[in-house]
Design a protein around this motif. Sequence first.
Motif, mmCIF file in Angstrom:
data_model
loop_
_atom_site.group_PDB
_atom_site.id
_atom_site.type_symbol
_atom_site.label_atom_id
_atom_site.label_comp_id
_atom_site.label_asym_id
_atom_site.label_seq_id
_atom_site.Cartn_x
_atom_site.Cartn_y
_atom_site.Cartn_z
ATOM 1 N N PHE A 27 -59.836 -78.062 14.731
ATOM 2 C CA PHE A 27 -59.449 -79.467 14.571
ATOM 3 C C PHE A 27 -60.000 -79.938 13.233
ATOM 4 O O PHE A 27 -60.817 -79.255 12.602
ATOM 5 C CB PHE A 27 -59.943 -80.342 15.733
ATOM 6 C CG PHE A 27 -61.439 -80.411 15.894
ATOM 7 C CD1 PHE A 27 -62.150 -81.512 15.458
ATOM 8 C CD2 PHE A 27 -62.140 -79.392 16.514
ATOM 9 C CE1 PHE A 27 -63.526 -81.594 15.610
ATOM 10 C CE2 PHE A 27 -63.508 -79.459 16.683
ATOM 11 C CZ PHE A 27 -64.207 -80.564 16.223
ATOM 12 N N LYS A 28 -59.540 -81.097 12.780
ATOM 13 C CA LYS A 28 -59.931 -81.639 11.478
ATOM 14 C C LYS A 28 -59.733 -80.626 10.345
ATOM 15 O O LYS A 28 -60.442 -80.633 9.350
ATOM 16 C CB LYS A 28 -61.391 -82.112 11.493
ATOM 17 C CG LYS A 28 -61.605 -83.409 12.227
ATOM 18 C CD LYS A 28 -62.966 -83.998 11.901
ATOM 19 C CE LYS A 28 -63.132 -85.323 12.634
ATOM 20 N NZ LYS A 28 -64.404 -85.982 12.302
ATOM 21 N N GLY A 29 -58.817 -79.704 10.541
ATOM 22 C CA GLY A 29 -58.558 -78.710 9.517
ATOM 23 C C GLY A 29 -59.598 -77.608 9.433
ATOM 24 O O GLY A 29 -59.560 -76.778 8.525
ATOM 25 N N ILE A 35 -71.359 -73.530 19.718
ATOM 26 C CA ILE A 35 -71.884 -74.886 19.877
ATOM 27 C C ILE A 35 -73.333 -74.787 20.326
ATOM 28 O O ILE A 35 -73.633 -74.107 21.311
ATOM 29 C CB ILE A 35 -71.046 -75.706 20.891
ATOM 30 C CG1 ILE A 35 -69.608 -75.866 20.376
ATOM 31 C CG2 ILE A 35 -71.676 -77.070 21.129
ATOM 32 C CD1 ILE A 35 -68.682 -76.593 21.327
ATOM 33 N N TRP A 36 -74.203 -75.442 19.599
ATOM 34 C CA TRP A 36 -75.619 -75.454 19.967
ATOM 35 C C TRP A 36 -75.861 -76.494 21.056
ATOM 36 O O TRP A 36 -75.418 -77.637 20.950
ATOM 37 C CB TRP A 36 -76.487 -75.784 18.754
ATOM 38 C CG TRP A 36 -76.582 -74.678 17.745
ATOM 39 C CD1 TRP A 36 -75.710 -73.638 17.570
ATOM 40 C CD2 TRP A 36 -77.602 -74.519 16.751
ATOM 41 N NE1 TRP A 36 -76.126 -72.835 16.534
ATOM 42 C CE2 TRP A 36 -77.282 -73.350 16.009
ATOM 43 C CE3 TRP A 36 -78.747 -75.237 16.406
ATOM 44 C CZ2 TRP A 36 -78.079 -72.900 14.946
ATOM 45 C CZ3 TRP A 36 -79.531 -74.794 15.353
ATOM 46 C CH2 TRP A 36 -79.207 -73.628 14.640
ATOM 47 N N GLN A 37 -76.567 -76.064 22.107
ATOM 48 C CA GLN A 37 -76.974 -76.957 23.193
ATOM 49 C C GLN A 37 -78.457 -77.256 22.998
ATOM 50 O O GLN A 37 -79.304 -76.387 23.206
ATOM 51 C CB GLN A 37 -76.745 -76.295 24.553
ATOM 52 C CG GLN A 37 -75.376 -75.643 24.734
ATOM 53 C CD GLN A 37 -74.230 -76.618 24.692
ATOM 54 O OE1 GLN A 37 -74.327 -77.720 25.247
ATOM 55 N NE2 GLN A 37 -73.137 -76.241 24.049
ATOM 56 N N THR A 38 -78.762 -78.467 22.567
ATOM 57 C CA THR A 38 -80.165 -78.814 22.338
ATOM 58 C C THR A 38 -80.697 -79.610 23.525
ATOM 59 O O THR A 38 -79.949 -80.300 24.229
ATOM 60 C CB THR A 38 -80.346 -79.608 21.036
ATOM 61 O OG1 THR A 38 -79.718 -80.887 21.152
ATOM 62 C CG2 THR A 38 -79.737 -78.846 19.860
ATOM 63 N N VAL A 39 -82.001 -79.494 23.744
ATOM 64 C CA VAL A 39 -82.656 -80.143 24.884
ATOM 65 C C VAL A 39 -83.856 -80.923 24.359
ATOM 66 O O VAL A 39 -84.684 -80.368 23.621
ATOM 67 C CB VAL A 39 -83.128 -79.113 25.928
ATOM 68 C CG1 VAL A 39 -83.468 -79.807 27.236
ATOM 69 C CG2 VAL A 39 -82.086 -78.026 26.148
ATOM 70 N N VAL A 58 -70.976 -80.599 14.716
ATOM 71 C CA VAL A 58 -71.057 -80.958 13.304
ATOM 72 C C VAL A 58 -69.670 -81.272 12.746
ATOM 73 O O VAL A 58 -69.488 -82.257 12.017
ATOM 74 C CB VAL A 58 -71.721 -79.819 12.505
ATOM 75 C CG1 VAL A 58 -71.699 -80.108 11.007
ATOM 76 C CG2 VAL A 58 -73.161 -79.604 12.985
ATOM 77 N N LEU A 59 -68.669 -80.476 13.110
ATOM 78 C CA LEU A 59 -67.315 -80.683 12.596
ATOM 79 C C LEU A 59 -66.772 -82.029 13.023
ATOM 80 O O LEU A 59 -66.174 -82.751 12.221
ATOM 81 C CB LEU A 59 -66.396 -79.550 13.073
ATOM 82 C CG LEU A 59 -64.925 -79.630 12.654
ATOM 83 C CD1 LEU A 59 -64.774 -79.745 11.145
ATOM 84 C CD2 LEU A 59 -64.157 -78.410 13.169
ATOM 85 N N SER A 64 -67.564 -83.228 6.432
ATOM 86 C CA SER A 64 -68.055 -82.871 5.102
ATOM 87 C C SER A 64 -69.294 -81.989 5.197
ATOM 88 O O SER A 64 -69.499 -81.097 4.363
ATOM 89 C CB SER A 64 -68.358 -84.131 4.280
ATOM 90 O OG SER A 64 -69.504 -84.808 4.766
ATOM 91 N N ILE A 65 -70.133 -82.215 6.196
ATOM 92 C CA ILE A 65 -71.316 -81.368 6.401
ATOM 93 C C ILE A 65 -70.881 -79.988 6.872
ATOM 94 O O ILE A 65 -71.382 -78.956 6.409
ATOM 95 C CB ILE A 65 -72.276 -82.009 7.423
ATOM 96 C CG1 ILE A 65 -72.717 -83.400 6.963
ATOM 97 C CG2 ILE A 65 -73.494 -81.115 7.661
ATOM 98 C CD1 ILE A 65 -73.465 -83.420 5.653
ATOM 99 N N PHE A 66 -69.921 -79.953 7.782
ATOM 100 C CA PHE A 66 -69.412 -78.676 8.290
ATOM 101 C C PHE A 66 -68.834 -77.834 7.153
ATOM 102 O O PHE A 66 -69.044 -76.621 7.089
ATOM 103 C CB PHE A 66 -68.343 -78.929 9.356
ATOM 104 C CG PHE A 66 -67.866 -77.686 10.054
ATOM 105 C CD1 PHE A 66 -68.528 -77.193 11.163
ATOM 106 C CD2 PHE A 66 -66.743 -77.007 9.595
ATOM 107 C CE1 PHE A 66 -68.093 -76.042 11.817
ATOM 108 C CE2 PHE A 66 -66.294 -75.854 10.230
ATOM 109 C CZ PHE A 66 -66.973 -75.372 11.345
#
Length: 432
Positions: A27-29, A35-39, A58-59, A64-66
Amino acid sequence: MENQKRIKISGTDSNFERQPLIRPFGFKGGYMREIWQTVAMLKSASGSYGTGLCSQSVLWSDASIFNRFSESGGNALMYAITEFALMRAREMEFSTPVDLLDNILQDVFDYGKKVTGNPNLRKTFALNALVGVDNAAWVLYARENGLTTFDEMIPEQYRSALSYRHEKIASIPLMAYSIPVSEIKQAVEDGYFFMKIKIGQPGTQEEMLEKDKARLTEIHGAIGHYRTKHSEDGKLPYYFDANGRYEKKETLLRLLDHAKKIGAFDQIALIEEPFPEEMEVDVSDIPVRLAADESAHTDSDALARIQMGYRAIALKAIAKTLSMTLKIARVAAQMEVPCFCADLTVNPILVDWNKNVAARLSPFPGLGTGLLETNGHQNYKNWHEMESCHPLENAPWRQTRGGVFDLDSTFYSQSGGILTESEHYAKMFDLS
């Protein structure tokens, strides 16, 4: 609730897991591969604690960061922001998690700009990083105040926006660029009736438009004749998400003209986030319902989008924090703009954080149900293993049947399991 306790955060901790995807998710090109799962964990001075999960995207939150960093690098930056938020929260006091978010959001956002080297960082990047911290704060808040349900937990000033109780909510799968139309048709035959279809494909604006027109033609040819009991006219509603890829209104209108030509126009229930966030123009002349998603970072942003002519808001408690979502939902309710809950390809526990919100929103226009997008089962390689981490793994309201989640009284009494400890995630921390 009157006279909430002042809660002092005496300790914090965090951890994360990396979860691979079945196929690159487009998506978004761009395309994500994991995918990171943070706790996050918050401990109070009185000895109570709360843990909260976050599925990083992030995407979605800032493309822009991705695009600038490696996929792991972008995830590491978001996790660094979560770590900063936890350090910032240490030794702070709060009455409600909304207060805590209000107190740290600007500092966290400023740190995010610094650590990413991007002065134009989108606020959703910081909010996404704060989801686990905010959820941990809500669990801690409930435990400190002896609250046992989601309804009790929501502060009084936000309850009117979440006062409905659906017995059924539509389970919305996501059809990304790479999903073959045969799978979309199979989903309809399995009972799904409201699907999120990604448009705004890679390429120039002209290439994107032609690809989207061809995709719409193929999809409508495959499923346009199916019927459902859940819509007023019996037809399948179409839900398109462009993720800000259409740079001009004229380009979107050309897509809609094509939809009219092939007989699909009347089935378009909504188009989510068609234009870039910085394109602040009146959209009231667009002849379909437009929904704001990532451009509605905050409640003030949501109000601005409503004033531009957006006629729906995609709520993401699992992407912008529950605290900010309550504020956005209140503004939308005051303006009589319908809301629904969109996914971020989150883990099974976060699905039920989102479901608690979706279950309490007013029915979406033209439908007799609430709406909840959930696509993790389509995208995570280890989805069944992740489901085993849910504290109420076998609850019937967790499963989609005939395209809907059936929500009985136990769903509401158990709050979808979000206030029940997950042994898998709790054991990541020293809670003694």
